[in-house]
Design a protein around this motif. Structure first.
Motif, mmCIF file in Angstrom:
data_model
loop_
_atom_site.group_PDB
_atom_site.id
_atom_site.type_symbol
_atom_site.label_atom_id
_atom_site.label_comp_id
_atom_site.label_asym_id
_atom_site.label_seq_id
_atom_site.Cartn_x
_atom_site.Cartn_y
_atom_site.Cartn_z
ATOM 1 N N ARG A 1 0.829 -1.205 0.000
ATOM 2 C CA ARG A 1 0.000 0.000 0.000
ATOM 3 C C ARG A 1 0.864 1.254 0.000
ATOM 4 N N VAL A 2 0.980 1.877 -1.171
ATOM 5 C CA VAL A 2 1.870 3.025 -1.329
ATOM 6 C C VAL A 2 1.127 4.338 -1.103
ATOM 7 N N LYS A 3 -0.019 4.490 -1.747
ATOM 8 C CA LYS A 3 -0.732 5.771 -1.674
ATOM 9 C C LYS A 3 -2.154 5.665 -1.143
ATOM 10 N N THR A 4 -2.686 4.458 -1.065
ATOM 11 C CA THR A 4 -4.035 4.287 -0.524
ATOM 12 C C THR A 4 -4.019 3.166 0.520
ATOM 13 N N TRP B 1 4.999 3.418 3.663
ATOM 14 C CA TRP B 1 5.311 4.435 2.659
ATOM 15 C C TRP B 1 4.878 5.792 3.207
ATOM 16 N N TYR C 1 4.020 8.555 1.812
ATOM 17 C CA TYR C 1 2.917 9.266 1.142
ATOM 18 C C TYR C 1 1.624 9.182 1.945
ATOM 19 N N GLY D 1 9.875 3.689 7.919
ATOM 20 C CA GLY D 1 10.588 2.991 6.846
ATOM 21 C C GLY D 1 9.909 1.673 6.522
#
Lengths: 172, 216
Positions: free
Chosen positions: B177-180, B199, B201, B213
């Protein structure tokens, strides 16, 4: 550098991915692999058995092709490979990166799970893998950009333990 | 008959006030006075979730601090069951005493299950979580996103609301899950004591999350 006996491993994960299976077993692709010094193609085809069988008559002498649907662990196949072609599942990506293998991630547009694309693009922007669609896959492979990737940092096993110990007020 | 209505309103109000009081942000962190060892509940899901979770807990001190461990697994997930036994055997080394057990819980909803029968399977999952929370009484629950986190965390709020035990909830969003956030992550965001993301973001939209991290 001797390029004899290089192995390429293709994995589609728990579902199927007919397009990539048909592509990697097509004649132009096998010839390209041959020209790049690969002698063995290992394919984990999952539910795409039909796509794999259909192209079994595509053979060139220089490349040995091995296929299977599933294994409890792909660790050995990944470890033996000189290049990994993977679907965008985070488990496969992480396992490949941890083994420091050159990795091309091909996104299955039929299963368009937005967050999988986000992960692949993010890791590509940091130079850890090459991201490709089906349509430009041959070009990506030809360009050999996968040979100059950054090394994914080693995991810090104590990181989570330290966070949790602090949360639980554990004194050392 | 009108008084029943008012009693219901009052009960609901008391419940909501109490729920508000026990939400993580309203609590002083240093008030956790319990000492190790901590009975630790680890919620596993299939495939990727299980792999990430076992990597997360790999670095924990199982001998002195985080014991015994209770692994929660969906009752038809044989692969996770096998992975847990391998993992525990490897981590415990020569130590013969077993400090873990596995609890199987039914899935709240199978892939493709009819919505008509879903309430029944959710109910069965909740009952099974009652056994976990009140039978095993863990001090801490670690989860990272499979659907089974939801009933476990919901039931863990019962002793918290009554005031008999504050079971600490730790949530780690998946590396994928990077942005959501995942649906489970969105649902649990306000209710867990620690919400970790991998992440940075995600911090923009979820300021109460923590980023240290990549953890796996």
């Amino acid at each position: 550098m001797s390029e004899s006996g290089k192995i390429i491993f293709v994995t589609v994960g728990s579902t199927g991915f007919d397009q990539i299976i048909s592509l990697v077993t097509s004649i132009p692709y096998l010839q390209l692999l041959n020209s790049q010094g690969f002698t063995k193609l290992v394919v984990q085809y999952g539910k795409s058995q039909n796509a794999f069988i259909k192209t079994r008559h595509n053979q060139i002498n220089e490349i040995e092709i091995i296929g299977f649907d599933y294994k409890p662990s792909l660790y050995e196949d990944m470890k033996n490979a000189d290049l990994i072609i993977s679907h965008a599942g985070s488990g496969s990506i992480l396992e490949s990166l941890r083994l420091h293998k050159p990795l091309i991630v091909v996104v299955n547009e039929n299963l368009m799970d937005n967050h999988q694309v986000e992960l692949a693009i993010e890791l590509q922007s940091k130079g850890y893998l090459v991201y490709s669609s089906i349509s430009n896959f041959l070009e990506v492979l030809k360009s050999c950009t996968y040979e100059n990737l950054n090394t994914f940092p080693e995991p810090d096993r104590s990181l989570f333990a330290n966070i949790l110990n602090e949360e639980m007020n554990v004194n050392f | 008959m009108f008084w029943i209505f008012w009693i219901l309103i009052i009960i609901i109000l008391i419940f909501l006030i109490r729920l508000y009081q026990v939400l993580p942000r309203c609590r002083n962190k240093s008030s956790n006075q319990s000492k190790p060892p901590f009975k630790t509940c680890i919620v596993l899901g299939s495939g990727g979730h299980t792999m990430e979770m076992l990597q997360l807990v790999e670095g924990l001190d199982f001998q002195k601090i985080y014991r015994p461990r209770i692994y929660v697994i969906a009752n038809n997930d044989h692969l996770s069951l096998k992975k847990v036994e391998e993992f525990e055997n490897r981590k415990s080394g020569d130590n013969i005493i077993k400090h873990h057990k596995v609890r199987l819980i039914p899935r709240s909803r199978q892939v493709g299950q009819s919505w008509l029968t879903t309430p029944f399977s959710v109910f069965k999952a909740l009952i099974s979580c009652l056994n976990l929370i009140f039978g095993d009484s863990p001090d801490l629950i670690i989860c990272n996103g499979p659907g089974s986190c939801i009933p476990v965390c919901v039931i863990s709020y019962i002793p918290r609301i009554i005031g008999i035990k504050w079971i600490k909830l730790i949530y780690i969003e998946s590396f994928a899950r990077v942005k959501t956030l995942s649906l489970t992550g969105k649902l649990l965001y306000r209710f867990v004591d620690k919400f970790l993301v991998q992440w940075s973001y995600l911090l923009e939209k979820y300021p109460n999350a923590e980023y240290k991290g990549i953890l796996v």
